[in-house]
Design a protein around this motif. Structure first.
Motif, PDB file in Angstrom:
ATOM      1  N   LEU A 327       7.745  23.449  -1.004  1.00 63.75           N
ATOM      2  CA  LEU A 327       6.920  24.482  -0.368  1.00 63.75           C
ATOM      3  C   LEU A 327       7.517  24.949   0.947  1.00 63.75           C
ATOM      4  O   LEU A 327       6.821  25.558   1.775  1.00 63.75           O
ATOM      5  CB  LEU A 327       5.500  23.946  -0.143  1.00 63.75           C
ATOM      6  N   GLU A 328       8.792  24.683   1.154  1.00 60.36           N
ATOM      7  CA  GLU A 328       9.444  25.093   2.388  1.00 60.36           C
ATOM      8  C   GLU A 328       9.468  26.618   2.492  1.00 60.36           C
ATOM      9  O   GLU A 328       9.575  27.329   1.492  1.00 60.36           O
ATOM     10  CB  GLU A 328      10.872  24.552   2.418  1.00 60.36           C
ATOM     11  N   GLY A 329       9.356  27.128   3.716  1.00 62.90           N
ATOM     12  CA  GLY A 329       9.435  28.559   3.934  1.00 62.90           C
ATOM     13  C   GLY A 329       8.096  29.262   3.969  1.00 62.90           C
ATOM     14  O   GLY A 329       8.025  30.466   4.274  1.00 62.90           O
ATOM     15  N   LEU A 330       7.000  28.550   3.686  1.00 54.15           N
ATOM     16  CA  LEU A 330       5.672  29.155   3.704  1.00 54.15           C
ATOM     17  C   LEU A 330       4.973  28.997   5.053  1.00 54.15           C
ATOM     18  O   LEU A 330       3.880  29.513   5.247  1.00 54.15           O
ATOM     19  CB  LEU A 330       4.804  28.543   2.595  1.00 54.15           C
ATOM     20  N   GLY A 331       5.605  28.261   5.973  1.00 46.66           N
ATOM     21  CA  GLY A 331       5.009  28.075   7.293  1.00 46.66           C
ATOM     22  C   GLY A 331       3.885  27.051   7.315  1.00 46.66           C
ATOM     23  O   GLY A 331       3.076  27.029   8.249  1.00 46.66           O
ATOM     24  N   ILE A 332       3.814  26.192   6.304  1.00 47.13           N
ATOM     25  CA  ILE A 332       2.725  25.214   6.221  1.00 47.13           C
ATOM     26  C   ILE A 332       2.924  24.128   7.278  1.00 47.13           C
ATOM     27  O   ILE A 332       3.991  23.526   7.375  1.00 47.13           O
ATOM     28  CB  ILE A 332       2.673  24.585   4.817  1.00 47.13           C
ATOM     29  N   THR A 333       1.899  23.881   8.071  1.00 37.95           N
ATOM     30  CA  THR A 333       1.905  22.837   9.102  1.00 37.95           C
ATOM     31  C   THR A 333       0.658  21.970   8.918  1.00 37.95           C
ATOM     32  O   THR A 333      -0.232  22.318   8.128  1.00 37.95           O
ATOM     33  CB  THR A 333       1.879  23.459  10.510  1.00 37.95           C
ATOM     34  N   PRO A 334       0.546  20.848   9.629  1.00 38.83           N
ATOM     35  CA  PRO A 334      -0.666  20.026   9.515  1.00 38.83           C
ATOM     36  C   PRO A 334      -1.951  20.801   9.806  1.00 38.83           C
ATOM     37  O   PRO A 334      -3.014  20.458   9.294  1.00 38.83           O
ATOM     38  CB  PRO A 334      -0.434  18.920  10.553  1.00 38.83           C
ATOM     39  N   ARG A 335      -1.849  21.848  10.621  1.00 45.23           N
ATOM     40  CA  ARG A 335      -3.041  22.624  10.960  1.00 45.23           C
ATOM     41  C   ARG A 335      -3.616  23.332   9.736  1.00 45.23           C
ATOM     42  O   ARG A 335      -4.787  23.715   9.725  1.00 45.23           O
ATOM     43  CB  ARG A 335      -2.704  23.643  12.046  1.00 45.23           C
ATOM     44  N   TRP A 336      -2.797  23.514   8.699  1.00 46.16           N
ATOM     45  CA  TRP A 336      -3.288  24.195   7.497  1.00 46.16           C
ATOM     46  C   TRP A 336      -4.388  23.392   6.802  1.00 46.16           C
ATOM     47  O   TRP A 336      -5.218  23.957   6.087  1.00 46.16           O
ATOM     48  CB  TRP A 336      -2.134  24.458   6.531  1.00 46.16           C
ATOM     49  N   TYR A 337      -4.406  22.085   6.997  1.00 47.84           N
ATOM     50  CA  TYR A 337      -5.497  21.298   6.444  1.00 47.84           C
ATOM     51  C   TYR A 337      -6.826  21.728   7.064  1.00 47.84           C
ATOM     52  O   TYR A 337      -7.855  21.786   6.384  1.00 47.84           O
ATOM     53  CB  TYR A 337      -5.258  19.811   6.700  1.00 47.84           C
ATOM     54  N   ARG A 338      -6.811  21.990   8.348  1.00 41.86           N
ATOM     55  CA  ARG A 338      -8.029  22.428   9.040  1.00 41.86           C
ATOM     56  C   ARG A 338      -8.470  23.797   8.531  1.00 41.86           C
ATOM     57  O   ARG A 338      -9.657  24.039   8.326  1.00 41.86           O
ATOM     58  CB  ARG A 338      -7.758  22.445  10.545  1.00 41.86           C
ATOM     59  N   ARG A 339      -7.510  24.687   8.327  1.00 42.09           N
ATOM     60  CA  ARG A 339      -7.836  26.005   7.800  1.00 42.09           C
ATOM     61  C   ARG A 339      -8.380  25.903   6.375  1.00 42.09           C
ATOM     62  O   ARG A 339      -9.286  26.656   5.988  1.00 42.09           O
ATOM     63  CB  ARG A 339      -6.591  26.883   7.829  1.00 42.09           C
ATOM     64  N   THR A 340      -7.834  24.978   5.606  1.00 37.00           N
ATOM     65  CA  THR A 340      -8.316  24.777   4.243  1.00 37.00           C
ATOM     66  C   THR A 340      -9.753  24.270   4.250  1.00 37.00           C
ATOM     67  O   THR A 340     -10.611  24.760   3.503  1.00 37.00           O
ATOM     68  CB  THR A 340      -7.403  23.786   3.498  1.00 37.00           C
ATOM     69  N   GLY A 341     -10.016  23.279   5.106  1.00 36.00           N
ATOM     70  CA  GLY A 341     -11.380  22.777   5.230  1.00 36.00           C
ATOM     71  C   GLY A 341     -12.341  23.846   5.697  1.00 36.00           C
ATOM     72  O   GLY A 341     -13.483  23.944   5.210  1.00 36.00           O
ATOM     73  N   ALA A 342     -11.901  24.666   6.639  1.00 36.07           N
ATOM     74  CA  ALA A 342     -12.746  25.749   7.135  1.00 36.07           C
ATOM     75  C   ALA A 342     -13.084  26.723   6.016  1.00 36.07           C
ATOM     76  O   ALA A 342     -14.219  27.203   5.913  1.00 36.07           O
ATOM     77  CB  ALA A 342     -12.031  26.476   8.273  1.00 36.07           C
ATOM     78  N   THR A 343     -12.107  27.017   5.183  1.00 32.60           N
ATOM     79  CA  THR A 343     -12.334  27.930   4.059  1.00 32.60           C
ATOM     80  C   THR A 343     -13.368  27.361   3.098  1.00 32.60           C
ATOM     81  O   THR A 343     -14.311  28.053   2.676  1.00 32.60           O
ATOM     82  CB  THR A 343     -11.004  28.178   3.315  1.00 32.60           C
ATOM     83  N   ILE A 344     -13.214  26.090   2.741  1.00 31.46           N
ATOM     84  CA  ILE A 344     -14.137  25.452   1.806  1.00 31.46           C
ATOM     85  C   ILE A 344     -15.551  25.410   2.367  1.00 31.46           C
ATOM     86  O   ILE A 344     -16.531  25.764   1.694  1.00 31.46           O
ATOM     87  CB  ILE A 344     -13.643  24.031   1.469  1.00 31.46           C
ATOM     88  N   LEU A 345     -15.676  25.021   3.633  1.00 31.73           N
ATOM     89  CA  LEU A 345     -17.001  24.877   4.232  1.00 31.73           C
ATOM     90  C   LEU A 345     -17.672  26.224   4.468  1.00 31.73           C
ATOM     91  O   LEU A 345     -18.889  26.358   4.303  1.00 31.73           O
ATOM     92  CB  LEU A 345     -16.893  24.101   5.547  1.00 31.73           C
ATOM     93  N   ALA A 346     -16.889  27.235   4.861  1.00 30.84           N
ATOM     94  CA  ALA A 346     -17.468  28.569   5.062  1.00 30.84           C
ATOM     95  C   ALA A 346     -18.075  29.083   3.765  1.00 30.84           C
ATOM     96  O   ALA A 346     -19.121  29.739   3.766  1.00 30.84           O
ATOM     97  CB  ALA A 346     -16.406  29.527   5.578  1.00 30.84           C
ATOM     98  N   ARG A 347     -17.410  28.796   2.651  1.00 31.07           N
ATOM     99  CA  ARG A 347     -17.919  29.246   1.354  1.00 31.07           C
ATOM    100  C   ARG A 347     -19.027  28.347   0.819  1.00 31.07           C
ATOM    101  O   ARG A 347     -19.870  28.795   0.039  1.00 31.07           O
ATOM    102  CB  ARG A 347     -16.759  29.299   0.354  1.00 31.07           C
ATOM    103  N   GLY A 348     -19.017  27.081   1.245  1.00 32.72           N
ATOM    104  CA  GLY A 348     -19.988  26.137   0.717  1.00 32.72           C
ATOM    105  C   GLY A 348     -21.274  26.035   1.504  1.00 32.72           C
ATOM    106  O   GLY A 348     -22.357  25.861   0.926  1.00 32.72           O
ATOM    107  N   ILE A 349     -21.195  26.142   2.847  1.00 31.64           N
ATOM    108  CA  ILE A 349     -22.399  25.976   3.676  1.00 31.64           C
ATOM    109  C   ILE A 349     -22.601  27.121   4.661  1.00 31.64           C
ATOM    110  O   ILE A 349     -23.560  27.111   5.436  1.00 31.64           O
ATOM    111  CB  ILE A 349     -22.360  24.644   4.453  1.00 31.64           C
ATOM    112  N   GLY A 350     -21.687  28.114   4.683  1.00 33.68           N
ATOM    113  CA  GLY A 350     -21.830  29.245   5.594  1.00 33.68           C
ATOM    114  C   GLY A 350     -20.924  29.124   6.801  1.00 33.68           C
ATOM    115  O   GLY A 350     -20.549  28.017   7.210  1.00 33.68           O
TER     116      GLY A 350
END
Length: 421
Positions: A327-350
């Motif tokens: 997955l090199e070249g996509l700019g993925i960093t550890p912070r992407w886990y936080r963005r992923t969680g934010a996406t899931i929670l925004a859709r799941g609980i608002g």
């Protein structure tokens, strides 16, 4: 009643030039800060010289900036230095201050270095922001935020009559920007982390799985990387409904003092108690089982010497893991886990509840969501994260939904707020 337009404070009217035979006189009226119009006059042997002389006198006259700090003729560099002095006294994290200083030094100041405050027009600011946007949306947004603070400082000191940012174009987010990890990417990184440096022919000591475990906790809790690295046994509580983590510190990096655990997180809203999904809780329990009671205040994720695991080492190892995952070249960093969680929670609980869980809210919202939760932590976010991101049989329904405008706004705020981790 019609008449001549009023001259704005700190400005002047038409310059009149008179040839007196052998010398020239230039004259205009300047509106001082007390609102009164006063004549400004200059005499010189030629028309060109007298025009230059009266313009110098007008530029030097006290207009905006009567407080003695700044005026229209002040160079941008002077505004930058005074703002940096003010920044030192502000009640924000040192990491955020460092980011502001770096953005100013590397991006904003070089473009505006040759201008005075009176030359900071909306058009020039627009050109700068367009150049930044051509590099990246994130960089343009950070630069615009910084300019907003600089110009607000200048306005507070009466150095400029208006904010040059007013009238600039809105920054348009480029299409198809990846905001969160897909479920497939989560699993590929997870597999790569489990196998990292475990094959034959690996030189040096074998990894103890610390970064692998950090990744699981980042994925499960949506904490900032520094918050996960700062967790201690004393911050973890087992309840009848599951594990709860108390976020009350963060690991930070400073240019002069290196990496260390700070005894408070990024903001006041970041002090919170959150439920931990079962797959992440299992990882934490395994780590706690290796620690003795005398290590209650030692960070759970530490190096072989018992010291804080540094953000630099985490990012470096994570880059290797992402590369091995293809997955090199996509700019993925550890912070992407936080963005992923934010996406899931925004859709799941608002969005609002997600922001509160993430520790990215105003004090009012934090109190609304967490005054009662200090004694009774809602396990709903943990259930949603566990269902979506667990290693076995995850449910990708939420990650498969389209991004909403509110969700994009939340992710933008996270990116701006979480620069240090």
């Amino acid at each position: 009643m019609s008449g001549r337009p009023r001259t704005s404070i700190g400005t002047f009217g038409e310059i009149r030039l008179v040839d007196l035979g052998g010398k020239y006189v230039a004259e205009t009226r300047f509106r001082d800060l007390d609102g009164r119009l006063r004549k400004v006059r200059a005499t010189a042997p030629s028309a060109r010289a007298v025009r230059s002389l009266i313009k110098d006198r007008l530029a030097a006259r006290v207009g905006y900036g009567s407080g003695g700090l700044l005026r229209l003729s002040s160079p941008f560099a002077e505004l930058a230095e005074l703002w940096l002095e003010d920044l030192r006294t502000r009640d924000i994290s040192e990491g955020t201050k460092e980011n502001y200083r770096d953005d100013l030094r590397l991006h904003v100041r070089p473009f505006f270095a040759s201008y005075t405050l009176g030359e900071l027009t909306t058009g020039r600011v627009e050109v700068f922001l367009k150049q930044e946007l051509a590099i990246s949306y994130s960089r343009a947004k950070h630069s615009k935020t910084l300019l907003s603070m600089l110009f607000a400082f200048a306005l507070r000191h009466d150095a400029i009559p208006r904010n040059p940012l007013e009238g600039t174009s809105d920054l348009t987010r480029p299409p198809n920007v990846v905001q969160a990890l897909s479920l497939e990417q989560v699993q590929r990184i997870r597999a790569s982390a489990a196998q990292w440096r475990t094959g034959p022919g690996v030189m040096g000591p074998r990894p103890d799985g610390t970064v692998r475990d950090v990744c699981e906790v980042l994925l499960g809790t949506s904490m900032r990387p520094g918050e996960v690295l700062a967790l201690r046994p004393v911050d973890i509580v087992e309840t009848k409904k599951g594990m709860v983590a108390h976020i009350q510190g963060t690991v930070v990096e400073r240019k002069k003092s290196g990496c260390y655990r700070q005894d408070h997180p990024k903001t006041g809203a970041s002090v919170r108690r959150i439920p931990v999904p079962e797959f992440a809780a299992q990882v934490i329990r395994q780590r706690l089982a290796l620690m003795g009671p005398e290590q209650a205040e030692v960070t759970i994720f530490h190096n072989r010497y018992g010291k804080v695991l540094t953000l630099h080492n985490l990012r470096r190892t994570f880059r290797d893991i992402v590369k091995e995952a293809g997955l090199e070249g996509l700019g993925i960093t550890p912070r992407w886990y936080r963005r992923t969680g934010a996406t899931i929670l925004a859709r799941g609980i608002g969005v609002d509840a997600a922001a509160a869980f993430l520790g990215h809210t105003s004090t009012a919202i934090t109190q609304k969501h967490y005054i009662e939760l200090d004694t009774l932590v809602d396990q709903t976010p943990a259930s949603i994260l566990d269902r979506t991101l667990r290693p076995v049989d995850p449910d990708g329904t939420l990650l498969g939904q389209r991004v909403s405008d509110e969700e994009e706004d939340l992710l933008d705020e996270l990116d701006g707020d979480d620069l240090q981790g």
